[in-house]
Motif scaffolding. Structure first.
Motif, PDB file in Angstrom:
ATOM      1  N   GLN A 174       2.108  -7.855  -0.338  1.00  0.00           N
ATOM      2  CA  GLN A 174       1.090  -6.894   0.284  1.00  0.00           C
ATOM      3  C   GLN A 174       1.133  -6.693   1.495  1.00  0.00           C
ATOM      4  O   GLN A 174       1.753  -7.311   2.301  1.00  0.00           O
ATOM      5  CB  GLN A 174      -0.499  -7.737  -0.033  1.00  0.00           C
ATOM      6  CG  GLN A 174      -0.565  -8.858   1.027  1.00  0.00           C
ATOM      7  CD  GLN A 174      -2.020  -9.406   0.761  1.00  0.00           C
ATOM      8  OE1 GLN A 174      -2.262  -9.470  -0.164  1.00  0.00           O
ATOM      9  NE2 GLN A 174      -2.759  -9.626   1.995  1.00  0.00           N
ATOM     10  N   GLY A 175       0.497  -5.449   2.211  1.00  0.00           N
ATOM     11  CA  GLY A 175       0.595  -5.122   3.188  1.00  0.00           C
ATOM     12  C   GLY A 175       1.440  -4.201   3.682  1.00  0.00           C
ATOM     13  O   GLY A 175       2.078  -3.574   2.808  1.00  0.00           O
ATOM     14  N   GLN A 176       2.176  -4.205   4.944  1.00  0.00           N
ATOM     15  CA  GLN A 176       3.316  -3.221   5.391  1.00  0.00           C
ATOM     16  C   GLN A 176       4.348  -3.662   6.436  1.00  0.00           C
ATOM     17  O   GLN A 176       3.751  -4.788   7.292  1.00  0.00           O
ATOM     18  CB  GLN A 176       2.281  -2.128   6.059  1.00  0.00           C
ATOM     19  CG  GLN A 176       3.234  -1.055   6.810  1.00  0.00           C
ATOM     20  CD  GLN A 176       2.237   0.191   7.362  1.00  0.00           C
ATOM     21  OE1 GLN A 176       2.535   1.367   7.146  1.00  0.00           O
ATOM     22  NE2 GLN A 176       1.188  -0.239   8.085  1.00  0.00           N
ATOM     23  N   VAL A 207       7.936   0.210   4.453  1.00  0.00           N
ATOM     24  CA  VAL A 207       7.288  -0.183   2.939  1.00  0.00           C
ATOM     25  C   VAL A 207       5.750  -0.744   3.190  1.00  0.00           C
ATOM     26  O   VAL A 207       5.737  -1.562   3.787  1.00  0.00           O
ATOM     27  CB  VAL A 207       8.166  -0.946   2.162  1.00  0.00           C
ATOM     28  CG1 VAL A 207       7.372  -0.965   0.606  1.00  0.00           C
ATOM     29  CG2 VAL A 207       9.312  -0.453   2.065  1.00  0.00           C
ATOM     30  N   ARG A 208       4.971   0.123   2.586  1.00  0.00           N
ATOM     31  CA  ARG A 208       3.608  -0.147   2.458  1.00  0.00           C
ATOM     32  C   ARG A 208       3.177  -0.660   1.096  1.00  0.00           C
ATOM     33  O   ARG A 208       3.279   0.401  -0.098  1.00  0.00           O
ATOM     34  CB  ARG A 208       2.435   0.724   3.248  1.00  0.00           C
ATOM     35  CG  ARG A 208       1.150   0.257   3.263  1.00  0.00           C
ATOM     36  CD  ARG A 208       0.380   1.047   4.244  1.00  0.00           C
ATOM     37  NE  ARG A 208      -1.098   0.689   3.995  1.00  0.00           N
ATOM     38  CZ  ARG A 208      -2.043   1.326   4.794  1.00  0.00           C
ATOM     39  NH1 ARG A 208      -1.790   1.893   5.733  1.00  0.00           N
ATOM     40  NH2 ARG A 208      -3.339   0.934   4.603  1.00  0.00           N
ATOM     41  N   ALA A 212      -3.619   0.631  -4.850  1.00  0.00           N
ATOM     42  CA  ALA A 212      -3.435   2.081  -5.575  1.00  0.00           C
ATOM     43  C   ALA A 212      -2.026   2.153  -5.823  1.00  0.00           C
ATOM     44  O   ALA A 212      -1.545   3.173  -6.545  1.00  0.00           O
ATOM     45  CB  ALA A 212      -3.988   3.116  -5.231  1.00  0.00           C
ATOM     46  N   GLY A 213      -0.815   1.411  -5.180  1.00  0.00           N
ATOM     47  CA  GLY A 213       0.459   1.725  -5.266  1.00  0.00           C
ATOM     48  C   GLY A 213       1.061   1.314  -4.000  1.00  0.00           C
ATOM     49  O   GLY A 213       0.553   0.355  -3.253  1.00  0.00           O
ATOM     50  N   SER A 214       2.131   2.076  -3.697  1.00  0.00           N
ATOM     51  CA  SER A 214       3.019   1.673  -2.599  1.00  0.00           C
ATOM     52  C   SER A 214       3.556   2.996  -1.897  1.00  0.00           C
ATOM     53  O   SER A 214       3.589   4.037  -2.635  1.00  0.00           O
ATOM     54  CB  SER A 214       4.119   0.624  -2.825  1.00  0.00           C
ATOM     55  OG  SER A 214       4.935   1.164  -3.829  1.00  0.00           O
ATOM     56  N   SER A 215       4.231   2.833  -0.716  1.00  0.00           N
ATOM     57  CA  SER A 215       4.813   4.022  -0.036  1.00  0.00           C
ATOM     58  C   SER A 215       6.138   3.513   0.732  1.00  0.00           C
ATOM     59  O   SER A 215       6.157   2.388   1.061  1.00  0.00           O
ATOM     60  CB  SER A 215       3.939   4.742   0.891  1.00  0.00           C
ATOM     61  OG  SER A 215       3.356   4.048   1.620  1.00  0.00           O
ATOM     62  N   VAL A 216       7.128   4.482   0.610  1.00  0.00           N
ATOM     63  CA  VAL A 216       8.456   4.090   1.394  1.00  0.00           C
ATOM     64  C   VAL A 216       8.578   5.253   2.445  1.00  0.00           C
ATOM     65  O   VAL A 216       8.577   6.662   2.040  1.00  0.00           O
ATOM     66  CB  VAL A 216       9.500   4.125   0.547  1.00  0.00           C
ATOM     67  CG1 VAL A 216      10.728   3.774   1.165  1.00  0.00           C
ATOM     68  CG2 VAL A 216       9.456   2.942  -0.520  1.00  0.00           C
TER      69      VAL A 216
END
Length: 343
Positions: A174-176, A207-208, A212-216
């Motif tokens: 979790q987190g960023q 990476v976060r 609802a999901g993640s992002s790079v």
């Protein structure tokens, strides 16, 4: 009855055998005089698609180093992968005499590589327990790993670092995190997050993981972002600096986007770059950084649009800005709660 897609990815001997066979074939292909730049790109995509591929290739490389003391003929290496697939009739028709003997040895060694990877006690298995790192609400932390890479953890972040001889693995729960990765082509750095994987060598990226999901987001270098398809056939995208990609809650990749690099780097400096956010979105993000929570009293002001650069660590200045710029008044109603109302 459910479909295979709903059963999750099958792990076990079949997958190890497939990865080992592919690794052996890639070795002879890359060592061939006919290897092209396209072959190299295809290989990197294959290796970055799954940590199991990187493990299998690293083990196959070690075995090939030993076997090449016996086989030094370039033609042997160049045709070994074909021989592993052709039947005995085709081999007899196309090759004969001494060359066939050499090629038979190469084919046998390819099979040996596959068998040893599958049954070797060091073959791919569950990752080591690793070391857990976490930050509290409002805390940011820099961590230097054993390989020299640096991780900057944002507020409320949890990750587990699992380094082994075959790969550098980080599981972001979790987190960023901002990753500044030291080079090491033979020792891939792989981040598992939100149902996908990010593979990098000597690069800086973020990476976060959110609900609802993640992002790079890539800041420097190149990274491969891969879906974790149930059968290993998930999509792979290669990001260039200044690009971002999202993965949904099921780990499926979206479209590559242009990233706001200044905004991406802002949180590492205690700044929140806001570009036409609603007050509701702004409050949700800001509340990640403090135990003192903002709460919107009037639902009508939740859609007020905001833009600007805000200091996440200076709440009093922020409240003053909201009042002066948008007519939103703040009032403390409890030790850890501030109410936002229309002025």
């Amino acid at each position: 009855m459910g479909t295979c897609r709903g059963m999750g990815r099958r792990m076990g001997i079949d997958e190890s055998r497939r990865a080992a066979q592919q690794a052996a074939e890639w070795l002879v292909r890359l060592d061939s005089e006919t290897c092209t730049a396209s072959d190299m790109e295809a290989f990197e995509r294959w290796r970055g698609a799954d940590p199991l591929h990187a493990v299998a290739f690293r083990q196959a490389e070690a075995m090939w180093r030993d076997s090449r003391a016996v086989i030094r003929d370039g033609l042997v290496l160049g045709h070994a992968a074909d021989l592993a697939r052709w039947g005995p009739d085709i081999r007899a028709a196309r090759y004969g005499g001494r060359r066939a003997a050499w090629l038979a040895i190469a084919a046998a060694l390819t099979a040996m590589v596959v068998a040893m990877i599958i049954y070797d006690p060091l073959s791919p298995k569950a990752p080591p327990p690793g070391t857990r790192y976490a930050t509290a609400v409002g805390e940011q932390r820099d961590i230097r790993l054993a390989d020299g890479s640096t991780l900057t953890l944002d507020t409320q972040t949890v990750l587990v670092e699992r380094f082994s001889e075959s790969e550098r693995r980080v599981d972001l729960q979790q987190g960023q995190v901002q990753f500044d990765v030291e080079g090491g082509p033979g020792w891939p750095f792989v981040v598992h997050a939100g149902g996908g994987t990010v593979t990098a060598v000597g690069t800086r990226f973020q990476v976060r993981v959110a609900g609802a999901g993640s992002s790079v987001t890539l800041l420097h270098g190149v990274v491969h972002v891969a879906e974790r398809g149930w059968d290993g056939s998930g999509r792979i995208d290669i990001l260039q600096p200044g690009q971002r990609i999202r993965l949904d809650a099921n780990g499926r990749l979206g479209e590559v986007e242009i990233a706001n690099v200044g905004a991406a780097e802002g949180w590492t400096q205690g700044k929140l770059h806001v570009d036409d956010w609603t007050l509701r979105e702004f409050v949700a993000e800001l509340n990640r950084y403090s135990v003192v929570q903002l709460r919107i009293d009037d639902p009508a002001i939740g859609d007020v649009r905001l833009s600007g650069v805000f200091q996440t660590r200076k709440r009093q200045n922020l409240e003053r800005l909201l009042e002066q710029g948008w007519g939103i008044q703040s009032r403390r109603v409890a030790e850890n709660e501030i109410l936002l109302t229309r002025q």
